[in-house]
Design an enzyme around this catalytic site. Sequence first.
Site, short mmCIF file in Angstrom:
data_model
loop_
_atom_site.label_atom_id
_atom_site.label_comp_id
_atom_site.label_asym_id
_atom_site.label_seq_id
_atom_site.Cartn_x
_atom_site.Cartn_y
_atom_site.Cartn_z
N SER A 111 -3.81 1.15 -0.68
CA SER A 111 -2.76 1.60 0.25
C SER A 111 -3.19 2.93 0.84
CB SER A 111 -1.44 1.81 -0.49
OG SER A 111 -1.05 0.63 -1.13
N ARG A 145 4.36 7.23 -7.66
CA ARG A 145 2.95 7.39 -7.23
C ARG A 145 2.50 8.85 -7.28
NH1 ARG A 145 4.02 3.01 -7.78
NH2 ARG A 145 3.79 1.24 -6.37
N GLU A 180 -2.01 8.39 1.10
CA GLU A 180 -2.08 8.25 -0.37
C GLU A 180 -3.41 8.73 -0.97
OE1 GLU A 180 -0.05 5.30 -2.62
OE2 GLU A 180 -1.90 4.74 -3.62
P1 NAP Z 1 4.83 -5.88 -0.62
O1 NAP Z 1 4.88 -6.98 -1.60
O2 NAP Z 1 4.47 -6.16 0.80
O3 NAP Z 1 6.20 -5.11 -0.62
C1 NAP Z 1 6.37 -4.03 0.30
C2 NAP Z 1 7.02 -2.89 -0.42
O4 NAP Z 1 8.34 -3.23 -0.77
C3 NAP Z 1 6.28 -2.58 -1.70
O5 NAP Z 1 5.52 -1.43 -1.50
C4 NAP Z 1 7.36 -2.46 -2.75
O6 NAP Z 1 7.46 -1.15 -3.31
C5 NAP Z 1 8.65 -2.73 -2.03
N1 NAP Z 1 9.41 -3.71 -2.81
C6 NAP Z 1 9.32 -5.06 -2.75
N2 NAP Z 1 10.20 -5.64 -3.60
C7 NAP Z 1 10.84 -4.62 -4.22
C8 NAP Z 1 11.85 -4.54 -5.22
N3 NAP Z 1 12.39 -5.65 -5.75
N4 NAP Z 1 12.28 -3.32 -5.63
C9 NAP Z 1 11.74 -2.21 -5.12
N5 NAP Z 1 10.77 -2.20 -4.18
C10 NAP Z 1 10.33 -3.38 -3.73
O7 NAP Z 1 3.80 -4.75 -1.18
P2 NAP Z 1 2.22 -4.67 -1.06
O8 NAP Z 1 1.90 -3.53 -0.16
O9 NAP Z 1 1.60 -6.02 -0.82
O10 NAP Z 1 1.83 -4.22 -2.54
C11 NAP Z 1 2.09 -5.08 -3.60
C12 NAP Z 1 2.32 -4.24 -4.85
O11 NAP Z 1 1.10 -3.59 -5.21
C13 NAP Z 1 3.37 -3.17 -4.63
O12 NAP Z 1 4.17 -3.05 -5.77
C14 NAP Z 1 2.50 -1.95 -4.41
O13 NAP Z 1 3.14 -0.74 -4.79
C15 NAP Z 1 1.33 -2.21 -5.29
N6 NAP Z 1 0.18 -1.40 -4.92
C16 NAP Z 1 -0.02 -0.25 -5.62
C17 NAP Z 1 -1.06 0.59 -5.31
C18 NAP Z 1 -1.24 1.86 -6.09
O14 NAP Z 1 -0.69 2.05 -7.15
N7 NAP Z 1 -1.99 2.75 -5.57
C19 NAP Z 1 -1.92 0.26 -4.25
C20 NAP Z 1 -1.69 -0.93 -3.56
C21 NAP Z 1 -0.62 -1.76 -3.90
P3 NAP Z 1 6.49 -0.60 -4.46
O15 NAP Z 1 5.23 -0.25 -3.78
O16 NAP Z 1 7.23 0.60 -4.93
O17 NAP Z 1 6.33 -1.64 -5.50
#
Ligand code: NAP
Length: 340
Positions: A239, A165, A335
């Site tokens: 986020s 990020r 963020e």
């Molecule tokens: P979530 O599904 O509740 O999962 C919580 C966190 O656990 C995530 O942030 C994810 O990291 C991590 N995670 C889950 N499974 C994983 C695996 N197999 N390996 C590594 N890390 C794992 O997450 P959420 O908050 O609802 O978000 C869903 C996805 O959308 C996430 O991937 C999140 O990063 C993404 N998102 C991105 C942005 C952005 O780019 N600004 C904004 C909002 C949401 P990661 O975040 O590293 O994937």
Amino acid sequence: MDIRTNIPLKQYLTMQIGGTARFVTEVHSAEDVRTIVTNSRKEGVPFYILGGGSNVIAPDGRYNGIVIRNCIMGYEEIAEDKDTVTVKLGAGEVWDDFVKRVTRENLIGVEALSAIPGTCGAAPVQNIGAYGQEISDTLTELEAFDTQTDEIVTLSNDDCKFRYRNSIFRTEEQGRYIILTVTMRLYKGSPMPPFYSVLENHLKEKNITEYTATNIREAVIEIRANRLPNPAEKPNAGSFFKNSMVDKWLVDDLLQKYPDMPHFDMGGRIYKVPTGWLIEQCGLKGKLLHGIRVNPANALVLINESARGYSDLAQAREAISKAVSEKFHIHIEQEPLELA
Ligand code: NAP
């Protein structure tokens, strides 16, 4: 170029918090960028480049500079071989329109990045990522106006120093480059498992066994719709906190007390701990703090329900950070960028 004065910023920011800007204008080409940067410098007026406004918050007062809305459009397939198609996009293109278009063409590489708000030019700044994909996996290069040399430069994927990020555009070179175009290499073929477990489970539940770009996109859109509020209905900046990168010794220590704490090995004795989980454990999920709602479906997102302005948001942010720090000894980071 139309330059407007004393413009409320809220309309451009999905969090709908912020005061006014002394000037606002739009750029539609590299030449517009050059003109506006040269003139701003001559007049001693600072400038700030805004994409979709989905990852930026602004203080309540007046920004005494010019907000430049990046509206450089364009979509061009510039190369194709038997495995890949390379596409060049204007920085002002809506990111999800691009994802929709290429997934329909059965190209893979960005399908898990579906429904992320914002523009293509803003996407590399924070190296957007979701469900195991990051823009850094497919971005080959980008063109930018270098405000230090007044030249248009091409930066390779390596030059951008992408990390979790993050990139040079929000760290060591913040404010230097104005992104004009991004070039993405997409792949022909099918998305391959293993997927993030949340995605895997969703596909299983829906009995989807054929993995296509469109199927993955639709699954991601459905998962996100349940977890991440639509900014058009509930003002938010995605986020609000980054996931926490925590040293192994602290993770080991915390696991003694919280054996269910999710943690993901990032290498180098660093673990990613989901900040949403930390906030939830502090009992804050769903709570209303100074007019800011901690999203009941995913505590990483803060919703502007009735905040009177930036100071309310700052107080909510402070209360959340303090609670996490006191309970877990982890310092959580914001963020969204700040317009200043
Ligand atoms: P979530 O599904 O509740 O999962 C919580 C966190 O656990 C995530 O942030 C994810 O990291 C991590 N995670 C889950 N499974 C994983 C695996 N197999 N390996 C590594 N890390 C794992 O997450 P959420 O908050 O609802 O978000 C869903 C996805 O959308 C996430 O991937 C999140 O990063 C993404 N998102 C991105 C942005 C952005 O780019 N600004 C904004 C909002 C949401 P990661 O975040 O590293 O994937």
